[in-house]
Enzyme design. Sequence first.
Site, PDB file in Angstrom:
ATOM      1  N   ASP A 103      86.962 100.218  48.248  1.00  0.00           N
ATOM      2  CA  ASP A 103      88.082 101.151  48.167  1.00  0.00           C
ATOM      3  C   ASP A 103      88.706 101.381  49.536  1.00  0.00           C
ATOM      4  OD1 ASP A 103      87.625 101.415  45.479  1.00  0.00           O
ATOM      5  OD2 ASP A 103      86.518 103.303  45.657  1.00  0.00           O
ATOM      6  N   PHE A 104      89.943 101.823  49.533  1.00  0.00           N
ATOM      7  CA  PHE A 104      90.697 102.070  50.758  1.00  0.00           C
ATOM      8  C   PHE A 104      89.928 102.974  51.717  1.00  0.00           C
ATOM      9  CE2 PHE A 104      94.241 104.204  53.093  1.00  0.00           C
ATOM     10  CZ  PHE A 104      94.817 103.073  53.648  1.00  0.00           C
TER      11      PHE A 104
END
Length: 234
Positions: A103-104
């Site tokens: 994830d970011f």
Amino acid sequence: MMRLNRFLAIAGIAARRKADELIRQGRVAVNGRLVENPGVRIDEYQDVVTVDGKSVKYCPEFVYILLNKPRNCLSSVSDNFKRPTVVELVNAPQRVFPVGRLDFDTEGVLLLTNDGQLAYRLMHPRYEVDKVYVAELDRPIDTKDVLRLRKGVSIGEKKPVRARVQVKNSRKVELTIHEGKKRQIKRMLKSLGYQVQALQRTKFGILECKDLKPAQWRYLSRFEVEQLRKSVGL
């Protein structure tokens, strides 16, 4: 001669499954003609392959890069919104792509390569490659919830998903999974009422980032590559 999807994977365009999608979307042409069958065979040295109109060169030399992905960085080759990507952090002469996604806002171990066959197997649950995460929670975890995570929880998939769990302290837990479903760790913990405040992948197969600070990277050693390939039957 080789299959078109394998050619794209070796060239570092995308892993095999993503290459299949590109082909079916009509974005890949061979000698000027669009191809929608991922299994079509081509001559990797003679045929001209393009993706979105851009020529793709055959790149038989594989590279393997270990990156300690920092937070606020996209696990992608490019981004339409100009957000920083993991590929921008490495200076490999060959085109590489991330094996799976973080994830970011998740940090930690990320492998980048142009070896599509290895990437596919490392991500497939069949080969049971360990992915180890450490999650910091918004509140102390209950012993009953640790047992639930081990037995399996529902996150909206066809089957419950489970993890090996080790409690580091009351608000920090280590979870080991084999699957790579989207936001899996966060969804598992959310299903039990917990919010993940920080998430780090500490291990992917045999790979760890103990010698790398966030955003630092290095090439894998020959031994590491051999061990990775051996772990998935290559």
